[in-house]
Motif scaffolding. Sequence first.
Motif, mmCIF file in Angstrom:
data_model
loop_
_atom_site.group_PDB
_atom_site.id
_atom_site.type_symbol
_atom_site.label_atom_id
_atom_site.label_comp_id
_atom_site.label_asym_id
_atom_site.label_seq_id
_atom_site.Cartn_x
_atom_site.Cartn_y
_atom_site.Cartn_z
ATOM 1 N N GLU A 84 -10.662 -11.688 6.296
ATOM 2 C CA GLU A 84 -11.932 -12.418 6.375
ATOM 3 C C GLU A 84 -13.028 -11.805 5.516
ATOM 4 O O GLU A 84 -13.831 -12.519 4.925
ATOM 5 C CB GLU A 84 -12.384 -12.547 7.834
ATOM 6 C CG GLU A 84 -11.429 -13.365 8.693
ATOM 7 C CD GLU A 84 -11.078 -14.730 8.112
ATOM 8 O OE1 GLU A 84 -11.971 -15.449 7.626
ATOM 9 O OE2 GLU A 84 -9.871 -15.075 8.130
ATOM 10 N N THR A 123 -1.650 -4.701 10.693
ATOM 11 C CA THR A 123 -3.036 -5.178 10.676
ATOM 12 C C THR A 123 -3.120 -6.599 10.146
ATOM 13 O O THR A 123 -3.903 -7.412 10.645
ATOM 14 C CB THR A 123 -3.955 -4.246 9.858
ATOM 15 O OG1 THR A 123 -3.432 -4.106 8.544
ATOM 16 C CG2 THR A 123 -4.088 -2.883 10.501
ATOM 17 N N CYS A 168 -0.708 -8.898 10.386
ATOM 18 C CA CYS A 168 -0.202 -9.758 11.461
ATOM 19 C C CYS A 168 -1.254 -9.968 12.539
ATOM 20 O O CYS A 168 -1.460 -11.091 13.014
ATOM 21 C CB CYS A 168 1.056 -9.152 12.082
ATOM 22 S SG CYS A 168 2.528 -9.307 11.073
ATOM 23 N N SER A 169 -1.917 -8.900 12.920
ATOM 24 C CA SER A 169 -2.929 -8.991 13.964
ATOM 25 C C SER A 169 -4.084 -9.898 13.554
ATOM 26 O O SER A 169 -4.532 -10.733 14.327
ATOM 27 C CB SER A 169 -3.443 -7.588 14.297
ATOM 28 O OG SER A 169 -4.404 -7.650 15.309
ATOM 29 N N GLU A 170 -4.537 -9.731 12.328
ATOM 30 C CA GLU A 170 -5.662 -10.547 11.869
ATOM 31 C C GLU A 170 -5.262 -12.012 11.685
ATOM 32 O O GLU A 170 -5.987 -12.912 12.093
ATOM 33 C CB GLU A 170 -6.223 -9.986 10.563
ATOM 34 C CG GLU A 170 -7.461 -10.726 10.114
ATOM 35 C CD GLU A 170 -8.140 -10.120 8.902
ATOM 36 O OE1 GLU A 170 -9.161 -10.680 8.493
ATOM 37 O OE2 GLU A 170 -7.665 -9.102 8.372
ATOM 38 N N LEU A 171 -4.113 -12.252 11.097
ATOM 39 C CA LEU A 171 -3.696 -13.626 10.819
ATOM 40 C C LEU A 171 -3.210 -14.348 12.065
ATOM 41 O O LEU A 171 -3.150 -15.580 12.079
ATOM 42 C CB LEU A 171 -2.633 -13.653 9.733
ATOM 43 C CG LEU A 171 -3.126 -13.247 8.352
ATOM 44 C CD1 LEU A 171 -1.973 -13.200 7.362
ATOM 45 C CD2 LEU A 171 -4.231 -14.171 7.860
ATOM 46 N N ASP A 172 -2.864 -13.607 13.110
ATOM 47 C CA ASP A 172 -2.416 -14.229 14.344
ATOM 48 C C ASP A 172 -3.490 -15.131 14.952
ATOM 49 O O ASP A 172 -3.181 -16.047 15.701
ATOM 50 C CB ASP A 172 -2.005 -13.155 15.361
ATOM 51 C CG ASP A 172 -1.462 -13.784 16.618
ATOM 52 O OD1 ASP A 172 -0.466 -14.525 16.518
ATOM 53 O OD2 ASP A 172 -2.043 -13.555 17.703
ATOM 54 N N LYS A 173 -4.713 -14.901 14.606
ATOM 55 C CA LYS A 173 -5.813 -15.696 15.144
ATOM 56 C C LYS A 173 -5.888 -17.070 14.468
ATOM 57 O O LYS A 173 -6.652 -17.920 14.865
ATOM 58 C CB LYS A 173 -7.118 -14.947 14.960
ATOM 59 C CG LYS A 173 -6.976 -13.501 15.423
ATOM 60 C CD LYS A 173 -7.917 -13.030 16.377
ATOM 61 C CE LYS A 173 -7.827 -11.615 16.804
ATOM 62 N NZ LYS A 173 -6.643 -10.856 16.699
ATOM 63 N N ARG A 174 -5.096 -17.250 13.409
ATOM 64 C CA ARG A 174 -5.093 -18.501 12.669
ATOM 65 C C ARG A 174 -3.835 -19.298 13.012
ATOM 66 O O ARG A 174 -2.865 -18.746 13.504
ATOM 67 C CB ARG A 174 -5.129 -18.206 11.174
ATOM 68 C CG ARG A 174 -6.388 -17.443 10.781
ATOM 69 C CD ARG A 174 -6.349 -16.929 9.388
ATOM 70 N NE ARG A 174 -6.284 -18.009 8.410
ATOM 71 C CZ ARG A 174 -6.549 -17.848 7.126
ATOM 72 N NH1 ARG A 174 -6.906 -16.664 6.660
ATOM 73 N NH2 ARG A 174 -6.460 -18.849 6.292
ATOM 74 N N THR A 175 -3.887 -20.583 12.715
ATOM 75 C CA THR A 175 -2.725 -21.437 12.964
ATOM 76 C C THR A 175 -2.407 -22.286 11.737
ATOM 77 O O THR A 175 -1.992 -23.428 11.843
ATOM 78 C CB THR A 175 -2.984 -22.358 14.165
ATOM 79 O OG1 THR A 175 -4.166 -23.126 13.914
ATOM 80 C CG2 THR A 175 -3.124 -21.575 15.457
ATOM 81 N N ASP A 231 -0.082 -17.082 9.700
ATOM 82 C CA ASP A 231 0.289 -16.266 10.855
ATOM 83 C C ASP A 231 1.809 -16.129 10.950
ATOM 84 O O ASP A 231 2.334 -15.036 11.128
ATOM 85 C CB ASP A 231 -0.294 -16.847 12.150
ATOM 86 C CG ASP A 231 0.091 -18.310 12.393
ATOM 87 O OD1 ASP A 231 0.356 -19.049 11.409
ATOM 88 O OD2 ASP A 231 0.111 -18.736 13.566
#
Length: 191
Positions: free
Chosen positions: A29, A110, A112-119, A123
């Motif tokens: 981001e 990191t 994976c963790s950040e992109l997991d919030k996206r769909t 992710d």
Amino acid sequence: MTDSTKTKRGKRERLVAAASRVLHEQGVEKTTLADIARVAEVPLGNVYYYFKTKDQLVEAAIDAHALGFRAMTASLDLRAGGPQDRLKALLRGWVEQREVTARYGCPTGTLCSELDKRTDGLDRAAAEVMRLLIDYAERQFGSMGRSDSRELAIALVAAYQGISLLTNTFRDPELMTGECRRLERWIDSLA
């Protein structure tokens, strides 16, 4: 290959390498295309020739992570002895990166963790890189004759991701060194 083709390939490769580095250091981001272009030493306007959106560049960086992981595990398969040796060589590779991990965390974890919030698919693309790691460890444990190879692989990756988080949180690279020594003993105990 013409000089023009080499230049184009070189710029694209530099952009992807820079994206991998900057995304790890700053996060998805906070990173701008201008940040990536600056690190790649490519004019900002040229970025759009190769990547129409930042997400395309993020996806290319994820693909680069996967390629790098495949190359690294292929190298381990060639130069390390048996499966225990390959797993311990993997651990030593993580220890070699402990200073970077202390500063920025695990590159894959990191991301994976950040992109997991996206769909938006990124992710799942990042999760595939983590799956490569688990699958590799599972094959090694399976080669050791372990019927619980999937569970052991998940335990190994979970331990690594956990120590990466703590190493980064406390900015203490020696946490990773100690945990990797413990994991080596654990691997030996499973033989």
